[in-house]
Design a protein around this motif. Structure first.
Motif, PDB file in Angstrom:
ATOM      1  N   ALA A 167      -2.586  -5.637   4.195  1.00 58.17           N
ATOM      2  CA  ALA A 167      -0.856  -6.647   5.057  1.00 58.17           C
ATOM      3  C   ALA A 167      -0.973  -7.565   3.674  1.00 58.17           C
ATOM      4  O   ALA A 167      -2.033  -8.134   3.979  1.00 58.17           O
ATOM      5  CB  ALA A 167      -0.677  -6.861   6.103  1.00 58.17           C
ATOM      6  N   PRO A 168       0.020  -8.114   3.197  1.00 59.15           N
ATOM      7  CA  PRO A 168       0.009  -8.806   2.349  1.00 59.15           C
ATOM      8  C   PRO A 168      -0.223 -10.088   3.376  1.00 59.15           C
ATOM      9  O   PRO A 168      -0.153 -10.231   4.548  1.00 59.15           O
ATOM     10  CB  PRO A 168       1.268  -9.506   1.975  1.00 59.15           C
ATOM     11  CG  PRO A 168       2.577  -8.706   2.315  1.00 59.15           C
ATOM     12  CD  PRO A 168       1.480  -7.312   3.322  1.00 59.15           C
ATOM     13  N   PRO A 169      -0.376 -11.317   2.682  1.00 58.56           N
ATOM     14  CA  PRO A 169      -1.609 -13.025   3.963  1.00 58.56           C
ATOM     15  C   PRO A 169       0.828 -13.366   4.023  1.00 58.56           C
ATOM     16  O   PRO A 169       0.191 -14.396   5.151  1.00 58.56           O
ATOM     17  CB  PRO A 169      -2.393 -13.349   2.807  1.00 58.56           C
ATOM     18  CG  PRO A 169      -1.670 -13.618   1.207  1.00 58.56           C
ATOM     19  CD  PRO A 169      -1.179 -11.561   1.304  1.00 58.56           C
ATOM     20  N   TYR A 170       1.595 -12.974   3.525  1.00 58.22           N
ATOM     21  CA  TYR A 170       2.133 -14.302   3.328  1.00 58.22           C
ATOM     22  C   TYR A 170       4.002 -12.975   3.081  1.00 58.22           C
ATOM     23  O   TYR A 170       3.594 -12.208   2.609  1.00 58.22           O
ATOM     24  CB  TYR A 170       2.352 -15.418   2.380  1.00 58.22           C
ATOM     25  CG  TYR A 170       1.674 -16.437   2.509  1.00 58.22           C
ATOM     26  CD1 TYR A 170       1.546 -16.957   3.599  1.00 58.22           C
ATOM     27  CD2 TYR A 170       0.446 -15.673   1.281  1.00 58.22           C
ATOM     28  CE1 TYR A 170       0.489 -17.997   3.250  1.00 58.22           C
ATOM     29  CE2 TYR A 170      -0.471 -16.751   1.454  1.00 58.22           C
ATOM     30  CZ  TYR A 170      -0.459 -17.783   2.640  1.00 58.22           C
ATOM     31  OH  TYR A 170      -2.101 -18.603   2.255  1.00 58.22           O
ATOM     32  N   ARG A 171       4.672 -13.258   3.742  1.00 57.30           N
ATOM     33  CA  ARG A 171       5.951 -13.290   4.204  1.00 57.30           C
ATOM     34  C   ARG A 171       7.038 -13.662   3.236  1.00 57.30           C
ATOM     35  O   ARG A 171       8.577 -12.298   2.970  1.00 57.30           O
ATOM     36  CB  ARG A 171       6.465 -12.486   5.414  1.00 57.30           C
ATOM     37  CG  ARG A 171       5.065 -11.515   6.586  1.00 57.30           C
ATOM     38  CD  ARG A 171       5.319 -10.662   5.957  1.00 57.30           C
ATOM     39  NE  ARG A 171       4.775  -9.445   6.284  1.00 57.30           N
ATOM     40  CZ  ARG A 171       3.766  -8.527   6.800  1.00 57.30           C
ATOM     41  NH1 ARG A 171       4.823  -7.935   5.637  1.00 57.30           N
ATOM     42  NH2 ARG A 171       2.998  -7.602   7.308  1.00 57.30           N
ATOM     43  N   GLU A 172       6.864 -14.616   2.928  1.00 54.57           N
ATOM     44  CA  GLU A 172       8.515 -15.464   2.271  1.00 54.57           C
ATOM     45  C   GLU A 172       7.662 -16.002   0.770  1.00 54.57           C
ATOM     46  O   GLU A 172       6.941 -16.480   1.152  1.00 54.57           O
ATOM     47  CB  GLU A 172       9.258 -15.979   2.738  1.00 54.57           C
ATOM     48  CG  GLU A 172       9.062 -15.714   4.460  1.00 54.57           C
ATOM     49  CD  GLU A 172      10.334 -16.320   5.411  1.00 54.57           C
ATOM     50  OE1 GLU A 172      10.238 -17.992   4.940  1.00 54.57           O
ATOM     51  OE2 GLU A 172      11.266 -16.059   6.498  1.00 54.57           O
ATOM     52  N   THR A 173       9.032 -16.493  -0.292  1.00 58.54           N
ATOM     53  CA  THR A 173       8.646 -16.639  -1.152  1.00 58.54           C
ATOM     54  C   THR A 173       8.347 -18.729  -0.966  1.00 58.54           C
ATOM     55  O   THR A 173       9.544 -18.767  -0.361  1.00 58.54           O
ATOM     56  CB  THR A 173      10.377 -16.825  -2.026  1.00 58.54           C
ATOM     57  OG1 THR A 173       9.549 -15.276  -2.558  1.00 58.54           O
ATOM     58  CG2 THR A 173       9.279 -17.036  -3.525  1.00 58.54           C
ATOM     59  N   GLY A 174       7.276 -19.129  -1.641  1.00 58.54           N
ATOM     60  CA  GLY A 174       7.195 -20.354  -1.793  1.00 58.54           C
ATOM     61  C   GLY A 174       6.289 -20.815  -1.850  1.00 58.54           C
ATOM     62  O   GLY A 174       5.012 -20.464  -1.942  1.00 58.54           O
TER      63      GLY A 174
ATOM     64  N   PRO B  94       1.167  -1.107  -0.107  1.00 54.93           N
ATOM     65  CA  PRO B  94       0.191   0.274  -0.383  1.00 54.93           C
ATOM     66  C   PRO B  94       0.861   1.119   0.203  1.00 54.93           C
ATOM     67  O   PRO B  94       1.828   1.768   0.959  1.00 54.93           O
ATOM     68  CB  PRO B  94      -1.028  -0.077   1.222  1.00 54.93           C
ATOM     69  CG  PRO B  94       0.304  -0.958   2.178  1.00 54.93           C
ATOM     70  CD  PRO B  94       0.681  -2.143   1.174  1.00 54.93           C
ATOM     71  N   VAL B  95       0.499   1.721  -0.553  1.00 50.88           N
ATOM     72  CA  VAL B  95       0.830   3.120  -0.583  1.00 50.88           C
ATOM     73  C   VAL B  95      -0.043   3.705  -0.693  1.00 50.88           C
ATOM     74  O   VAL B  95      -1.009   5.025  -1.555  1.00 50.88           O
ATOM     75  CB  VAL B  95       1.648   3.290  -2.439  1.00 50.88           C
ATOM     76  CG1 VAL B  95       2.712   5.402  -2.073  1.00 50.88           C
ATOM     77  CG2 VAL B  95       2.955   2.418  -2.885  1.00 50.88           C
ATOM     78  N   PHE B  96       0.020   5.373   0.663  1.00 51.83           N
ATOM     79  CA  PHE B  96      -1.382   6.102   1.179  1.00 51.83           C
ATOM     80  C   PHE B  96      -1.279   7.607   0.383  1.00 51.83           C
ATOM     81  O   PHE B  96       0.428   7.827   0.415  1.00 51.83           O
ATOM     82  CB  PHE B  96      -0.899   6.004   2.787  1.00 51.83           C
ATOM     83  CG  PHE B  96      -1.561   4.432   3.374  1.00 51.83           C
ATOM     84  CD1 PHE B  96      -3.088   3.856   3.421  1.00 51.83           C
ATOM     85  CD2 PHE B  96      -0.370   3.639   3.523  1.00 51.83           C
ATOM     86  CE1 PHE B  96      -3.002   3.313   3.479  1.00 51.83           C
ATOM     87  CE2 PHE B  96      -0.743   1.628   3.960  1.00 51.83           C
ATOM     88  CZ  PHE B  96      -1.879   2.322   4.196  1.00 51.83           C
ATOM     89  N   ALA B  97      -2.392   7.684   0.578  1.00 54.92           N
ATOM     90  CA  ALA B  97      -2.328   9.265  -0.881  1.00 54.92           C
ATOM     91  C   ALA B  97      -1.710  10.124   0.136  1.00 54.92           C
ATOM     92  O   ALA B  97      -1.172  11.153   0.083  1.00 54.92           O
ATOM     93  CB  ALA B  97      -3.798   9.714  -1.189  1.00 54.92           C
ATOM     94  N   ASP B  98      -2.131  10.107   1.590  1.00 58.65           N
ATOM     95  CA  ASP B  98      -1.692  10.734   3.277  1.00 58.65           C
ATOM     96  C   ASP B  98      -0.884   9.969   3.843  1.00 58.65           C
ATOM     97  O   ASP B  98      -1.082   8.823   4.107  1.00 58.65           O
ATOM     98  CB  ASP B  98      -3.836  11.083   3.478  1.00 58.65           C
ATOM     99  CG  ASP B  98      -2.696  12.242   4.496  1.00 58.65           C
ATOM    100  OD1 ASP B  98      -1.472  12.422   4.950  1.00 58.65           O
ATOM    101  OD2 ASP B  98      -2.702  12.520   5.410  1.00 58.65           O
ATOM    102  N   PRO B  99       0.793  10.631   4.110  1.00 55.19           N
ATOM    103  CA  PRO B  99       1.584   9.930   4.095  1.00 55.19           C
ATOM    104  C   PRO B  99       1.710   9.406   5.580  1.00 55.19           C
ATOM    105  O   PRO B  99       1.931   8.608   6.413  1.00 55.19           O
ATOM    106  CB  PRO B  99       3.053  10.136   3.943  1.00 55.19           C
ATOM    107  CG  PRO B  99       2.361  11.491   2.580  1.00 55.19           C
ATOM    108  CD  PRO B  99       0.827  11.791   2.502  1.00 55.19           C
ATOM    109  N   SER B 100       0.278   9.856   6.231  1.00 54.17           N
ATOM    110  CA  SER B 100      -0.067   9.820   7.385  1.00 54.17           C
ATOM    111  C   SER B 100      -0.876   8.814   7.980  1.00 54.17           C
ATOM    112  O   SER B 100      -0.229   8.509   8.700  1.00 54.17           O
ATOM    113  CB  SER B 100      -0.774  11.275   7.977  1.00 54.17           C
ATOM    114  OG  SER B 100      -1.599  11.517   7.722  1.00 54.17           O
ATOM    115  N   HIS B 101      -1.190   8.320   7.065  1.00 56.95           N
ATOM    116  CA  HIS B 101      -1.666   6.774   6.906  1.00 56.95           C
ATOM    117  C   HIS B 101      -0.378   5.725   6.735  1.00 56.95           C
ATOM    118  O   HIS B 101      -1.120   4.469   6.927  1.00 56.95           O
ATOM    119  CB  HIS B 101      -3.157   7.169   6.341  1.00 56.95           C
ATOM    120  CG  HIS B 101      -3.925   7.859   6.271  1.00 56.95           C
ATOM    121  ND1 HIS B 101      -4.894   8.278   4.780  1.00 56.95           N
ATOM    122  CD2 HIS B 101      -4.832   8.614   7.306  1.00 56.95           C
ATOM    123  CE1 HIS B 101      -5.964   9.630   5.243  1.00 56.95           C
ATOM    124  NE2 HIS B 101      -5.709   9.290   6.708  1.00 56.95           N
ATOM    125  N   ALA B 102       0.104   5.654   7.067  1.00 54.16           N
ATOM    126  CA  ALA B 102       1.226   4.527   7.088  1.00 54.16           C
ATOM    127  C   ALA B 102       0.990   3.665   7.866  1.00 54.16           C
ATOM    128  O   ALA B 102       1.489   2.176   7.674  1.00 54.16           O
ATOM    129  CB  ALA B 102       3.026   4.520   5.814  1.00 54.16           C
TER     130      ALA B 102
END
Length: 332
Positions: free
Chosen positions: A167-174, A150-158
């Motif tokens: 958030a993505p459901p996984y963090r690692e390749t596999g 996600p790239v938030f239009a308002d940076p304060s929403h990061a």
């Protein structure tokens, strides 16, 4: 061969000249609806791909009247700056748009191996296509998902980046047991030919979840799912999408989709409906505790309440609730 619908629901607006369809190894499908400026940015990111693979792009315009997206991108195709086609998916709805693009790929590009999907509010990393294709080949996966950062239009929403809605459901390749979204996806040609049209169930057209249902059914058929953590696309998130009512509606919708997909998965088995309902009630009963665990871990009430909203959505689906967030795209 899978033909285009004969009812006129799909038409070709234009294509690049001297397109060598037989040489295309990968097809990128890009649905668009009332985002002419953003779809141009997405296309620019596809033009910047670093890969030796021959690929073509199919833009699926899903606004059949004004056609702002098609008008914006057609000159790029007609000048040959981007290889591929622009089509009109006349029937409204995201499932209709995806189905139109995937059928067109099968019909017009006889030798492609990988079909990729990116949305018109996303920007692909320069090595996105290569990494997705390579992961499919290295993992032996028929379908591969990747992160939508996600790239938030308002940076304060990061701070919202870690919310389960973003958030993505996984963090690692596999290899992975399940995938849920088509926003960053690779599907093998053999999957499309085996599953057949309509690939995405049109009852999900304005709710979303047609992709999740398709991925669930594909896994049931024995196709292998994978994840490529390095193949990122950046998704532009307008301020509207961090408002409490939007987050709540999306969370409830995720619960509804979960119930509908699971019912289809269990269809034909004994007591299928009762088992799904019982699971939903169990999840609802457990959701306050799960929320408290999330609150202790993250310190975020918004993240903590997510499992409660999802469980409520699962139960509400049993009584006909369906939040069609895509019915009014200006509010989405």
């Amino acid at each position: 061969m899978i033909p285009l619908p004969s009812d006129g629901s799909v038409s070709i607006a234009g294509r690049s000249p001297r397109l060598d369809v037989e040489a295309v190894e990968a097809v990128v499908t890009l649905p668009t609806f009332k985002r002419p400026e953003q779809v141009l940015e997405t296309l620019a990111s596809l033009q910047a791909q670093r890969t030796g693979r021959r690929f073509a792009v199919i833009v699926m315009e899903n606004e059949a009247e004004a056609r702002e997206g098609a008008k914006a991108v057609l000159p790029l195709f007609e000048r040959g700056e981007i290889p591929g086609m622009v089509i009109i998916a006349h029937e409204r709805g995201n499932c209709s748009a995806y189905n139109a693009g995937w059928q067109t790929a099968i019909l017009h590009f006889p030798n492609f191996r990988h079909l990729l999907v990116i949305d018109d509010d996303e920007i692909a990393d320069p090595q996105w296509l290569e990494r997705m294709c390579r992961s499919a080949e290295m993992l032996g996966a028929d379908i591969v998902g990747g992160p939508q950062v996600p790239v938030f239009a308002d940076p304060s929403h990061a701070r919202w980046a870690e919310h389960p809605v973003f958030a993505p459901p996984y963090r690692e390749t596999g290899r992975v047991p399940a995938l849920y979204s088509s926003g960053n996806l690779l599907v093998g040609r053999d999957v499309l030919t085996a599953m057949g049209p309509p690939f995405l169930d049109l009852k999900f057209n304005f709710m979303g979840g047609g992709d999740s249902d398709f991925l669930s059914r594909s896994a049931q058929r024995g196709f292998v799912l994978g994840w490529c953590a390095e193949a990122e696309v950046r998704e532009i998130v307008p301020a509207r999408r961090v408002e409490a009512d939007w987050i709540r509606a999306r969370s409830l919708r995720n619960g509804v989709i979960s119930t509908l997909v699971e019912k289809k998965k269990r269809a034909g088995t004994p007591m299928a409906g009762a088992k799904v309902f019982a699971k939903s009630l169990a999840l609802l009963a457990a959701s306050p505790l799960r929320g408290m665990v999330r609150l202790a871990r993250t310190g975020s009430p918004a993240i903590a309440i997510y499992p409660i909203h999802v469980a409520l959505g699962r139960v509400m689906a049993e009584f006909g609730y369906a939040n069609e967030q895509y019915r009014q795209p200006e509010k989405n």
